[in-house]
Design an enzyme around this catalytic site. Structure first.
Site, PDB file in Angstrom:
ATOM      1  N   ASP A 235     -20.133  -9.593   4.041  1.00 41.81           N
ATOM      2  CA  ASP A 235     -20.676  -8.974   5.258  1.00 41.81           C
ATOM      3  C   ASP A 235     -21.059  -7.651   5.295  1.00 41.81           C
ATOM      4  OD1 ASP A 235     -21.716  -9.028   8.252  1.00 41.81           O
ATOM      5  OD2 ASP A 235     -21.335 -11.276   8.224  1.00 41.81           O
ATOM      6  N   HIS A 286     -21.356  -6.009  12.451  1.00 38.42           N
ATOM      7  CA  HIS A 286     -21.344  -7.597  12.484  1.00 38.42           C
ATOM      8  C   HIS A 286     -20.345  -7.797  11.663  1.00 38.42           C
ATOM      9  CE1 HIS A 286     -23.610 -11.139  10.633  1.00 38.42           C
ATOM     10  NE2 HIS A 286     -23.987 -11.036  11.972  1.00 38.42           N
ATOM     11  N   SER A 459     -25.010 -16.700  13.169  1.00 35.62           N
ATOM     12  CA  SER A 459     -24.017 -15.774  12.476  1.00 35.62           C
ATOM     13  C   SER A 459     -22.383 -16.387  13.115  1.00 35.62           C
ATOM     14  CB  SER A 459     -24.143 -14.456  12.912  1.00 35.62           C
ATOM     15  OG  SER A 459     -25.058 -13.889  12.117  1.00 35.62           O
TER      16      SER A 459
END
Length: 514
Positions: A235, A286, A459
């Site tokens: 990520d 994120h 996600s």
């Protein structure tokens, strides 16, 4: 630096993409006043013309592949993308090698010589990047004739303009742009004030997100918490400002001594041939959120717990955001997959990132990781209502990956979240959004110390499933990947009657660790 692109994180297409829309609306997405022509010629296409071809392919076939366009389209996209062309070589399906192979070496050298000769570049000035495991080579190409010679050559599996980063997820003509979804699937480091109805407190002072109770995750903790299992996440990295994913990874009720590691394979540079790694630290938020959901500690700081709070964690910063629309992001993710594949301690790989269509070097790396026994979870797609006619995104669309999406907390059955994608590649769903309020998703530890936040989309669904899988594998450490996957399927709500949009449906974590 990464090229600016209106595939903004507000559309956050990719943290995770895909739904369906009436084709008449989808057709509006074709670029206006651009003639679409798939006949090979010597014409150099503009970015607008290339994007129109891509849009038409999605409209007509729900997919796009560079293998289906003529040589001049490949050439134009290559030049627009900084002249970098990726060649996948070998026989069909020959994505990687695990030992020296003279035939593959000869094929690679022959293709490199072909390009150098056609481009008329001296060896000392010729830019080329080779991979030691994947049958992939990146080269600088400027001439249409070079592309045509490669297309006619034996041993070429695919040609891709891997630096082309100008594709725009466009809103329908005349439509108002959808509101940004930064909290749902993209970059956000600001934190949130949690609604008290979205969590409950648990010893020794941690919070249980409301979404966990929809899957009996807290009940499953009495049987397994992921100890002895290592989750690898690819990520945007880990925040250096969040100690619960650093020195305090064993905080509270979590195992003191479990490990967290972070690495960087992403290069932030305008030059595709650069080797200057950008480090492991998250600048987006994120990756920090995904790590917190999957394996954050059951802390004593009044912050949300992760699912597998006793599992080990390895984070690779392979990308700057969730959209793999840059050469260095694609290379960074490919290299991260290779590295995790080669680690015998890593059991599970979670990727809440992707792109609308398949990327060759990432596809080859997924296959390599799969061949090494990894259980790979990937996000099915998160975008906006304006782009929900796109299919399930890559790499979730691959058979080697387990596609996951998010659904709303709806009493009437299954309904995708406002920005989540569904489709026949989806295997599992996670409840991650209030039916009455799409801003109230899964509570997570924030980017900074003491901070709380919400995160949603496919996600967070993917990271949640990775955590549940870690609990199952911890409970049954001698099981194979297939046995773990079978248990997950058997413990899901729709196991006996799978859905064409939601697969096996919502997982019951308590049942999975029986």
């Amino acid at each position: 630096m990464k090229k600016a692109n209106s595939l903004v994180l507000g559309l956050c297409l990719l943290a995770a993409f895909s739904c369906t829309k009436d084709q008449d609306e989808a057709s509006d997405l074709l670029t206006e006043n651009v003639e679409v022509n798939l006949q090979d010629s010597d014409a150099f296409l503009t970015i607008e013309e290339i994007n129109a071809l891509i849009n038409q392919s999605f409209y007509e076939k729900q997919s796009f592949s560079w293998s289906e366009v003529p040589a001049n389209v490949l050439w134009s996209a290559t030049v627009h993308g900084g002249n970098v062309l990726t060649i996948g070589y070998g026989e069909k399906g020959e994505s990687f090698r695990t030992e020296k192979n003279d035939r593959l070496d000869a094929t690679r050298l022959g293709l490199v010589d072909l390009v150098q000769s056609s481009e008329q570049i001296a060896k000392k000035d010729f830019r080329v990047k080779e991979d030691e495991v994947l049958n992939v080579v990146d080269l600088e190409v400027t001439k249409l004739e070079t592309i045509r010679e490669l297309l006619a050559s034996d041993g070429v599996r695919y040609l891709e303009p891997n630096g082309y980063s100008y594709y725009d997820i466009t809103t329908p003509q005349g439509a108002k742009p959808a509101p940004t979804q930064t909290r749902s699937a993209g970059c956000d480091t600001s934190g949130s004030t949690l609604n008290s109805a979205d969590y409950r407190s648990i010893w020794p002072g941690a919070l249980v997100p409301w979404t966990f109770d929809r899957h009996n995750i807290a009940s499953a903790w009495g049987r397994s918490r992921g100890a002895g299992i290592t989750i690898g996440i690819i990520d945007t990295g880990l925040s250096p400002n969040q100690p619960l994913l650093g020195n305090s990874f064993g905080d509270g009720a979590s195992i003191n001594g479990r490990t967290v590691e972070k690495y960087g394979t992403y290069i932030d540079s305008a030059w595709w041939w650069s080797n200057n790694l950008d480090g492991p630290n998250d600048r987006c938020g994120h990756g920090t959120s995904m790590a917190g959901v999957a394996a954050g500690p059951r802390n004593n700081d009044g912050l949300p717990s992760g699912v597998a709070y006793d599992a080990n964690l390895v984070m690779y910063r392979g990308t700057s955001d969730v959209v793999l629309n840059d050469y260095h992001e694609r290379k960074g993710v490919s290299n991260a997959l290779r590295a995790l594949a080669d680690r015998s301690d890593v059991d599970i790989i979670s990727m809440s990132i992707g792109y609308p269509w398949s990327i060759g070097n990432v596809r080859d790396a997924v296959r390599y990781a799969y061949s090494r026994g990894k259980l790979i979870f990937a996000a099915g797609g998160t975008s906006t209502s304006a782009t929900n006619w796109y299919p399930v995104i890559f790499p979730a669309s691959m058979p080697e990956a387990i596609a996951v999406t998010g659904v709303t907390d709806w009493s009437g059955g299954y309904r995708e979240c406002d920005i989540c994608h569904d489709g026949n590649e989806i295997e599992f769903t996670i409840v991650m959004e209030r039916d009455s309020n799409d801003d109230r998703t899964t509570p997570v530890i924030g980017f900074n110390q003491g901070q709380r936040d919400y995160v949603g989309g496919s996600s967070v669904a993917t990271a949640t499933m990775a955590g549940v899988a870690a609990m199952v594998w911890s409970k049954y450490p001698n099981w194979s990947r297939q046995q773990v996957l079978n248990r997950l399927r058997q413990s899901s709500e729709l196991y006996s009657n799978t859905s064409s949009k939601y697969g096996y449906g919502n997982i019951d974590a308590y049942q999975a660790v029986q």
